[in-house]
Write a protein that holds these residues in place. Structure first.
Motif, PDB file in Angstrom:
ATOM      1  N   ALA A  26      -7.172   0.732  -0.616  1.00 36.65           N
ATOM      2  CA  ALA A  26      -8.268  -0.215  -0.395  1.00 36.65           C
ATOM      3  C   ALA A  26      -8.363  -0.589   1.079  1.00 36.65           C
ATOM      4  N   ASP A  29      -9.750   2.158   3.285  1.00 34.87           N
ATOM      5  CA  ASP A  29     -11.199   2.381   3.203  1.00 34.87           C
ATOM      6  C   ASP A  29     -12.030   1.222   3.728  1.00 34.87           C
ATOM      7  N   HIS A  30     -11.450   0.021   3.732  1.00 36.39           N
ATOM      8  CA  HIS A  30     -12.231  -1.145   4.139  1.00 36.39           C
ATOM      9  C   HIS A  30     -11.466  -1.965   5.162  1.00 36.39           C
ATOM     10  N   THR A  37     -11.384  -9.617  -2.094  1.00 34.68           N
ATOM     11  CA  THR A  37     -11.972  -8.273  -2.039  1.00 34.68           C
ATOM     12  C   THR A  37     -10.925  -7.217  -2.354  1.00 34.68           C
ATOM     13  N   VAL A  38      -9.728  -7.400  -1.824  1.00 36.09           N
ATOM     14  CA  VAL A  38      -8.654  -6.447  -2.115  1.00 36.09           C
ATOM     15  C   VAL A  38      -8.403  -6.425  -3.615  1.00 36.09           C
ATOM     16  N   LEU A  41     -11.140  -4.472  -5.283  1.00 42.61           N
ATOM     17  CA  LEU A  41     -11.027  -3.042  -5.018  1.00 42.61           C
ATOM     18  C   LEU A  41      -9.889  -2.418  -5.817  1.00 42.61           C
ATOM     19  N   VAL A  42      -8.771  -3.127  -5.882  1.00 46.71           N
ATOM     20  CA  VAL A  42      -7.623  -2.615  -6.629  1.00 46.71           C
ATOM     21  C   VAL A  42      -7.968  -2.522  -8.112  1.00 46.71           C
ATOM     22  N   GLU A  45      -9.685   0.411  -9.800  1.00 47.87           N
ATOM     23  CA  GLU A  45      -8.864   1.527 -10.251  1.00 47.87           C
ATOM     24  C   GLU A  45      -7.840   1.122 -11.301  1.00 47.87           C
TER      25      GLU A  45
END
Lengths: 142, 142
Positions: A26, A29-30, A37-38, A41-42, A45
């Motif tokens: 994560a 990519d960001h 946000t992390v 993003l985690v 998946e």
DNA sequence: CTCTAATCTGGAATAGTTCAAGTTTGGCAC
DNA sequence: GTGCCAAACTTGAACTATTCCAGATTAGAG
């Protein structure tokens, strides 16, 4: 790519776990993402990862030097994967956007205090405050 | 002294109130204090002042430029009365102590970003991280 | 394969700060 | 001086980011 992250974890003798790999991916990519946000993003998946796990992972990775934590005044903590080059940041006063800025003068620590007050200084952190291009044009438009 | 603070408030067209005078006095006597400490100092003179009033006053004074808010990563907000000279700070990693450091290079803004990413930069804030004299000796002793 | 410390889950707690509604008050006009 | 009213203050609750805790799970050494 995953094996790249795995190698980095092993290099600092941290266990290789799915949440850690997902956090590293994560952050790769960001840039400059906050903890929420992390987490999002985690979970894209690995839906079952707890927020606490992400906090723990971010702390472990920060302590190990694999990620860098930045925290401009008035914002929550943000993390980035770019480490070891002592770059700095520009922060937008109106929207909080963050961008990277290379070290102004030479290498780390790139600045020397004129009088260190007896402190043993190991890092000089620079934050540039201003207005980002988007907010600047938006202000003119109105 | 009180009239000095009164004049400063009037100069920025803010009403002169006891809480505001008390906050200015507290910040004049103590550098780099957090909000809780300001509240305690103010209440030593005006026991009935609410914490909300202190938060409001600190915000009003900061917006008016009479005090400066600093917020090193990992700490709560701190305030100082020294404004307008663009000095910087050294922060102790182990105890959080803060000391003033004069501008490293020239005058405000004393630094220029190598590439501003299109941002309109109006301030360069520098935080030096290290170990204060007390913590340094304490670590050697043990 | 087994064992165990490291890690993760779920839930509750905390600190610092802000929001909201109603009351008081400083500063201006008369 | 008196009255007015927006600014400032009080009270009390809410909110956000983060941390603490106890128990379940798991990576990886042997």
């Amino acid at each position: 790519m995953a094996s790249e992250f795995e190698a980095r974890l092993r290099a600092v003798s941290l266990r290789v776990t799915r949440p850690r790999l997902a956090v590293l991916a994560a952050l790769h990519d960001h840039a400059h993402v906050d903890t929420d946000t992390v987490i999002a993003l985690v979970r894209a998946e690995l839906p079952r990862v707890s927020h606490q796990a992400v906090y723990d992972v971010l702390r472990a990775l920060t302590d190990a030097g694999l990620v860098r934590r930045i925290e401009p005044a008035g914002t929550s903590a943000r993390y980035e994967a770019r480490v070891g080059d002592n770059h700095h940041h520009v922060v937008c006063r109106s929207c909080g956007a963050i961008a990277d800025v290379d070290c102004a003068v030479g290498h780390a620590p790139c600045l020397t205090a004129s009088d260190d007050q007896g402190f043993m200084i190991d890092e000089a952190e620079v934050v540039y405050w201003g207005t980002c291009p988007d907010c600047a044009t938006r202000r003119i438009d109105q």
